[in-house]
Design a protein around this motif. Structure first.
Motif, short mmCIF file in Angstrom:
data_model
loop_
_atom_site.label_atom_id
_atom_site.label_comp_id
_atom_site.label_asym_id
_atom_site.label_seq_id
_atom_site.Cartn_x
_atom_site.Cartn_y
_atom_site.Cartn_z
N LYS A 89 17.92 11.94 9.26
CA LYS A 89 19.29 11.68 8.79
C LYS A 89 20.05 10.78 9.76
O LYS A 89 21.24 10.95 9.98
CB LYS A 89 20.03 13.01 8.64
CG LYS A 89 19.42 13.95 7.60
CD LYS A 89 20.04 15.33 7.63
CE LYS A 89 21.48 15.33 7.21
NZ LYS A 89 22.05 16.69 7.12
N TRP A 93 20.73 4.40 8.72
CA TRP A 93 21.35 4.28 7.39
C TRP A 93 22.28 3.07 7.33
O TRP A 93 22.26 2.30 6.38
CB TRP A 93 22.10 5.56 7.07
CG TRP A 93 22.87 5.58 5.78
CD1 TRP A 93 24.22 5.69 5.64
CD2 TRP A 93 22.35 5.50 4.45
NE1 TRP A 93 24.57 5.69 4.31
CE2 TRP A 93 23.44 5.58 3.56
CE3 TRP A 93 21.07 5.38 3.92
CZ2 TRP A 93 23.29 5.54 2.17
CZ3 TRP A 93 20.92 5.34 2.54
CH2 TRP A 93 22.02 5.42 1.69
N GLN A 140 22.05 12.20 3.05
CA GLN A 140 21.39 13.50 3.14
C GLN A 140 20.00 13.38 3.77
O GLN A 140 19.59 14.23 4.55
CB GLN A 140 21.27 14.12 1.74
CG GLN A 140 22.61 14.57 1.16
CD GLN A 140 22.44 15.33 -0.12
OE1 GLN A 140 21.88 14.81 -1.09
NE2 GLN A 140 22.90 16.56 -0.14
N GLN A 141 19.28 12.31 3.42
CA GLN A 141 17.94 12.13 3.99
C GLN A 141 17.46 10.70 3.78
O GLN A 141 17.77 10.06 2.78
CB GLN A 141 16.92 13.08 3.35
CG GLN A 141 15.55 13.05 4.02
CD GLN A 141 14.54 13.95 3.33
OE1 GLN A 141 14.34 13.84 2.12
NE2 GLN A 141 13.91 14.85 4.07
N TYR A 165 21.53 10.74 -1.12
CA TYR A 165 22.89 10.72 -0.61
C TYR A 165 23.86 11.30 -1.64
O TYR A 165 23.51 11.52 -2.80
CB TYR A 165 23.31 9.28 -0.26
CG TYR A 165 23.12 8.30 -1.40
CD1 TYR A 165 24.15 8.00 -2.27
CD2 TYR A 165 21.89 7.66 -1.60
CE1 TYR A 165 23.99 7.11 -3.32
CE2 TYR A 165 21.71 6.76 -2.65
CZ TYR A 165 22.76 6.49 -3.51
OH TYR A 165 22.58 5.61 -4.55
#
Length: 249
Positions: free
Chosen positions: A157, A162, A186-187, A209
């Motif tokens: 995460k 990201w 979220q991952q 997400y």
């Protein structure tokens, strides 16, 4: 004399063993990321599969793009929510789009400078073939051997990663979900594949997400990097298409 020959043979074996061990030594994730960023990409296949919401309405956007840098040719087959499908060929001068109406289908063509969406789409694909990750993000990946070469792998995460894959690398631009860059992560699952010679061969990103409490996901895969057959717009498309620039004249 025999002992000298044995000594020479032993030195040869040691040299070969040293070369073998050096070649098989596990590279660092930072060095592989650097190799990926230096790779000259001539062609690739892009697959996407997204599930997200527009308001409370679930949307699925999926399909495939084949891309060739020189001469520039792109083929796309994209579908949204199962009923809106676009088939497209884009060349250096024209874009060809298959249009469906009343169960009839036909190819239409337009000059690239006629519709800004075409040039914009070209830029999006161009953005995607550039991989830019920081050294801090590179350290997050583990390195493993595959039958074809090497693989970088990350599951987690990381907000830094990201941000890099949505803002720096154009995932937010390529995604049809306009809210992806501002979503709550979220991952992330990400793999980057390399050949035996450590040349980039592909990558895959899966992200889960939330936007306004609704769970969405994006899966994007860049495959067959520099392994695609030469692309050319089929003559059945170019010769049988209706030129929309001449309509209404």
């Amino acid at each position: 004399m025999p002992s000298k020959k044995k000594k020479i043979h032993l030195l040869t074996l040691l040299a070969l063993a040293s070369l073998f061990l050096t070649a098989c030594a596990k590279p660092s994730p930072q060095s592989l990321v650097k190799k990926a960023q230096q790779s000259k990409i001539a062609n690739f296949q892009l697959k996407t599969d997204e599930h997200y919401y527009t308001g409370n309405k679930p949307v699925r956007f999926y399909g495939q793009i084949n891309y060739q840098r020189s001469p520039f040719v792109m083929q796309a087959d994209l579908t949204q929510s199962g009923d809106q499908n676009v088939k497209m060929w884009v060349g250096q001068r024209y874009a060809y789009v298959k249009y469906y109406k009343d169960q009839q289908e036909a190819w239409y063509k337009a000059k690239l400078n006629q519709f800004t969406t075409i040039s914009h789409f070209q830029q999006l694909v161009k953005d995607m073939d550039t991989l830019t990750l920081s050294q801090k993000s590179a350290k997050l990946f583990s390195v493993s051997r595959t039958k074809n070469g090497w693989r970088l792998n990350y599951t987690g995460k990381s907000q830094r990663l990201w941000q890099e894959i949505t803002e720096t690398n154009g995932l937010a631009s390529l995604s049809s979900d306009s809210q992806i860059a501002k979503a709550k992560l979220q991952q992330i699952k990400m793999t980057i594949d390399f050949s035996q010679k450590k040349q980039l061969t592909g990558l895959a990103i899966y992200a889960k997400y939330k936007v306004k409490g609704q769970t969405s996901s994006t899966k994007l895969s860049m495959l067959k990097v520099n392994q695609q057959k030469k692309l050319a717009i089929p003559k059945t498309v170019s010769k049988n298409s209706v030129d929309v620039s001449r309509l209404n004249k």
